[in-house]
Design an enzyme around this catalytic site. Sequence first.
Site, PDB file in Angstrom:
ATOM      1  N   GLN A 144      -3.358  -6.930  -6.802  1.00  0.00           N
ATOM      2  CA  GLN A 144      -3.977  -7.597  -5.658  1.00  0.00           C
ATOM      3  C   GLN A 144      -5.366  -6.998  -5.457  1.00  0.00           C
ATOM      4  O   GLN A 144      -5.484  -5.838  -5.039  1.00  0.00           O
ATOM      5  CB  GLN A 144      -3.127  -7.397  -4.401  1.00  0.00           C
ATOM      6  CG  GLN A 144      -3.645  -8.213  -3.225  1.00  0.00           C
ATOM      7  CD  GLN A 144      -2.911  -7.946  -1.931  1.00  0.00           C
ATOM      8  OE1 GLN A 144      -2.743  -6.790  -1.538  1.00  0.00           O
ATOM      9  NE2 GLN A 144      -2.483  -8.984  -1.246  1.00  0.00           N
ATOM     10  N   ARG A 196      -3.759 -14.668  -1.702  1.00  0.00           N
ATOM     11  CA  ARG A 196      -2.949 -14.497  -0.477  1.00  0.00           C
ATOM     12  C   ARG A 196      -3.791 -14.919   0.718  1.00  0.00           C
ATOM     13  O   ARG A 196      -4.943 -14.508   0.851  1.00  0.00           O
ATOM     14  CB  ARG A 196      -2.483 -13.048  -0.325  1.00  0.00           C
ATOM     15  CG  ARG A 196      -1.719 -12.807   0.970  1.00  0.00           C
ATOM     16  CD  ARG A 196      -0.990 -11.488   1.021  1.00  0.00           C
ATOM     17  NE  ARG A 196       0.384 -11.657   0.560  1.00  0.00           N
ATOM     18  CZ  ARG A 196       1.389 -10.814   0.829  1.00  0.00           C
ATOM     19  NH1 ARG A 196       1.171  -9.735   1.546  1.00  0.00           N
ATOM     20  NH2 ARG A 196       2.600 -11.040   0.391  1.00  0.00           N
ATOM     21  N   CYS A 206       0.843  -1.193   0.000  1.00  0.00           N
ATOM     22  CA  CYS A 206       0.000   0.000   0.000  1.00  0.00           C
ATOM     23  C   CYS A 206       0.881   1.246   0.000  1.00  0.00           C
ATOM     24  O   CYS A 206       1.825   1.326   0.787  1.00  0.00           O
ATOM     25  CB  CYS A 206      -0.855   0.055   1.262  1.00  0.00           C
ATOM     26  SG  CYS A 206      -2.164  -1.146   1.310  1.00  0.00           S
ATOM     27  N   TYR A 244      -8.820  -8.803   6.395  1.00  0.00           N
ATOM     28  CA  TYR A 244      -9.770  -8.110   5.521  1.00  0.00           C
ATOM     29  C   TYR A 244     -10.934  -9.057   5.192  1.00  0.00           C
ATOM     30  O   TYR A 244     -11.012 -10.164   5.712  1.00  0.00           O
ATOM     31  CB  TYR A 244      -9.036  -7.580   4.288  1.00  0.00           C
ATOM     32  CG  TYR A 244      -7.950  -6.581   4.667  1.00  0.00           C
ATOM     33  CD1 TYR A 244      -8.248  -5.486   5.486  1.00  0.00           C
ATOM     34  CD2 TYR A 244      -6.627  -6.756   4.279  1.00  0.00           C
ATOM     35  CE1 TYR A 244      -7.264  -4.580   5.874  1.00  0.00           C
ATOM     36  CE2 TYR A 244      -5.631  -5.842   4.659  1.00  0.00           C
ATOM     37  CZ  TYR A 244      -5.962  -4.768   5.457  1.00  0.00           C
ATOM     38  OH  TYR A 244      -4.994  -3.874   5.857  1.00  0.00           O
ATOM     39  N   ARG A 304       9.752  -5.040   2.423  1.00  0.00           N
ATOM     40  CA  ARG A 304      10.719  -4.083   2.969  1.00  0.00           C
ATOM     41  C   ARG A 304      12.123  -4.272   2.404  1.00  0.00           C
ATOM     42  O   ARG A 304      12.861  -3.301   2.229  1.00  0.00           O
ATOM     43  CB  ARG A 304      10.711  -4.192   4.499  1.00  0.00           C
ATOM     44  CG  ARG A 304       9.410  -3.646   5.085  1.00  0.00           C
ATOM     45  CD  ARG A 304       9.200  -4.083   6.511  1.00  0.00           C
ATOM     46  NE  ARG A 304       9.025  -5.538   6.605  1.00  0.00           N
ATOM     47  CZ  ARG A 304       8.848  -6.201   7.744  1.00  0.00           C
ATOM     48  NH1 ARG A 304       8.855  -5.545   8.883  1.00  0.00           N
ATOM     49  NH2 ARG A 304       8.671  -7.516   7.739  1.00  0.00           N
ATOM     50  N   LEU A 342      10.150 -11.153   5.919  1.00  0.00           N
ATOM     51  CA  LEU A 342      11.555 -11.076   6.337  1.00  0.00           C
ATOM     52  C   LEU A 342      12.459 -12.032   5.562  1.00  0.00           C
ATOM     53  O   LEU A 342      13.212 -12.800   6.169  1.00  0.00           O
ATOM     54  CB  LEU A 342      11.678 -11.268   7.847  1.00  0.00           C
ATOM     55  CG  LEU A 342      11.239 -10.042   8.680  1.00  0.00           C
ATOM     56  CD1 LEU A 342      11.470 -10.280  10.164  1.00  0.00           C
ATOM     57  CD2 LEU A 342      12.003  -8.785   8.256  1.00  0.00           C
ATOM     58  N   ALA A 368      -2.852  -3.616  -2.485  1.00  0.00           N
ATOM     59  CA  ALA A 368      -4.270  -3.914  -2.286  1.00  0.00           C
ATOM     60  C   ALA A 368      -5.095  -2.871  -3.039  1.00  0.00           C
ATOM     61  O   ALA A 368      -4.987  -1.668  -2.763  1.00  0.00           O
ATOM     62  CB  ALA A 368      -4.603  -3.888  -0.804  1.00  0.00           C
TER      63      ALA A 368
HETATM   64  C1  LIG Z   1       4.564  -0.354   3.174  1.00  0.00           C
HETATM   65  C2  LIG Z   1       3.890  -1.697   3.178  1.00  0.00           C
HETATM   66  C3  LIG Z   1       2.637  -1.840   2.610  1.00  0.00           C
HETATM   67  C4  LIG Z   1       2.015  -3.094   2.548  1.00  0.00           C
HETATM   68  N1  LIG Z   1       0.819  -3.242   1.887  1.00  0.00           N
HETATM   69  C5  LIG Z   1       0.327  -4.478   1.666  1.00  0.00           C
HETATM   70  C6  LIG Z   1      -0.768  -4.685   0.780  1.00  0.00           C
HETATM   71  O1  LIG Z   1      -1.249  -3.774   0.104  1.00  0.00           O
HETATM   72  N2  LIG Z   1      -1.253  -5.945   0.663  1.00  0.00           N
HETATM   73  C7  LIG Z   1      -0.692  -7.004   1.326  1.00  0.00           C
HETATM   74  O2  LIG Z   1      -1.166  -8.135   1.199  1.00  0.00           O
HETATM   75  N3  LIG Z   1       0.370  -6.833   2.133  1.00  0.00           N
HETATM   76  C8  LIG Z   1       0.904  -5.616   2.282  1.00  0.00           C
HETATM   77  N4  LIG Z   1       2.047  -5.462   3.022  1.00  0.00           N
HETATM   78  C9  LIG Z   1       2.713  -6.654   3.534  1.00  0.00           C
HETATM   79  C10 LIG Z   1       3.819  -7.122   2.537  1.00  0.00           C
HETATM   80  O3  LIG Z   1       3.278  -7.476   1.291  1.00  0.00           O
HETATM   81  C11 LIG Z   1       4.610  -8.290   3.113  1.00  0.00           C
HETATM   82  O4  LIG Z   1       3.774  -9.400   3.208  1.00  0.00           O
HETATM   83  C12 LIG Z   1       5.191  -7.975   4.487  1.00  0.00           C
HETATM   84  O5  LIG Z   1       5.759  -6.676   4.537  1.00  0.00           O
HETATM   85  C13 LIG Z   1       6.268  -8.991   4.889  1.00  0.00           C
HETATM   86  O6  LIG Z   1       7.307  -9.011   3.925  1.00  0.00           O
HETATM   87  P1  LIG Z   1       8.693  -8.188   4.150  1.00  0.00           P
HETATM   88  O7  LIG Z   1       9.263  -8.690   5.448  1.00  0.00           O
HETATM   89  O8  LIG Z   1       9.524  -8.598   2.946  1.00  0.00           O
HETATM   90  O9  LIG Z   1       8.374  -6.739   4.193  1.00  0.00           O
HETATM   91  C14 LIG Z   1       2.666  -4.210   3.112  1.00  0.00           C
HETATM   92  C15 LIG Z   1       3.911  -4.049   3.711  1.00  0.00           C
HETATM   93  C16 LIG Z   1       4.537  -2.830   3.725  1.00  0.00           C
HETATM   94  C17 LIG Z   1       5.915  -2.726   4.335  1.00  0.00           C
END
Ligand SMILES: Cc1cc2nc3c(=O)[nH]c(=O)nc-3n(C[C@H](O)[C@H](O)[C@H](O)COP(=O)(O)O)c2cc1C
Length: 375
Positions: free
Chosen positions: A101, A233, A27, A185, A330, A307, A59
Amino acid sequence: MSVPALFTAFDSRGVRFRNRILVSPMCQYQAVEGLANDWHYAHHARFALGGVGGALLEATAVEPEGRISPGCLGLWHDGQIEGLRRLADLYHDQGIPLGVQLAHAGRKASSAVPWAGAGPLRPDSPYPAWPTLAPSALAHSADWPTPNAARREDIDRVVGAFAASARRAVAAGLDFVEIHGAHGYLIHEFFSPLANRRTDAYGGAFDNRARLALEIVRAVRDAVPAAMPVWCRLSCMDDGEGGVTLDDSVRLAKALAREGVDLVDCSAGGILGPVARSATQATPGHQVPYAARIRAEAGVASMAVGLIVDAEQAERIVADGAADLVALGRGLLDDPSFAYHAARRLGLADAHRLLPVPHGFFLGRQQAREQAAAS
Ligand SMILES: Cc1cc2nc3c(=O)[nH]c(=O)nc-3n(C[C@H](O)[C@H](O)[C@H](O)COP(=O)(O)O)c2cc1C
């Protein structure tokens, strides 16, 4: 030298991903009335130029009331197609498939953007709160408003909205669709006993709680071409007692696959607290075991997320068969060229080919000089 597993191609229906590293949906809270703009272009250009194998848009709401926040993307009308086409062109110019998504935020819709404190919008917020929808009239937590329990006509409308948005995704030239069934959600709310107290055909037994997810998958599958992948998902585990277990998710994944879901994107949490809370407490690869079990037992491809922090870890996940794909959120914000850097680190010959010309041309020369010096 053999190609690292992370850099082998992966096919989902008619779509080929050149490597196994995907941009996880993130997002941006920067849309106005659901429209993509230059912010989204700049955000995605970083990844499109950094060598990923595929990407997912954040999303994207199937109806205005289904937005997490007023700044979320939407695909509830045809005017929203053009902005996504621009993002599809951006990735396609680099040979990278792009998916969207599709989401309905249920009782967690109508939230403030994170830098305005997240949590629910108030009726007197600059962007006023709107009524929310959920399986039952049960608030997310004490400081959230009570949602409206979905009537049969609400359910039918939402299913139709997912299908209509999927058709718009096709019109925008997107390559695949992911249904957001995670993070507390609407779809997850229906599936989780922690949010669903219904006594009709959509509540109680497993088959009833899974019904909305399966109806949406069926409607989306029918709305898109046969060669287009449909992914889902899931929050594979709920945090709370009495919530969704991994066994439930394996069973749901099997049922989703029967309806034509090609890959399950394995996340967790969100039904009680914010997703970010579990993520910050987590250790590297904490959700990989979910992807591994679903892949092994549900007969469907899986994507691991959460992660994934370095090349060796990502390589191990794919090489060990724990997941078909890895998604990074991230990690890619931190290093948009993560895929290129991982390729270099894992010794992929011609790693620079992941990068666009002329960027890759110059780095290719540098890489050739380094290889010559090392030999
Ligand atoms: C800024 C941000 C926005 C996110 N928005 C969504 C989203 O729109 N839909 C979703 O399913 N997960 C969202 N997530 C979760 C990520 O898709 C991911 O599953 C989560 O950050 C864990 O992965 P990472 O450790 O590589 O960040 C978001 C995460 C971050 C950091």
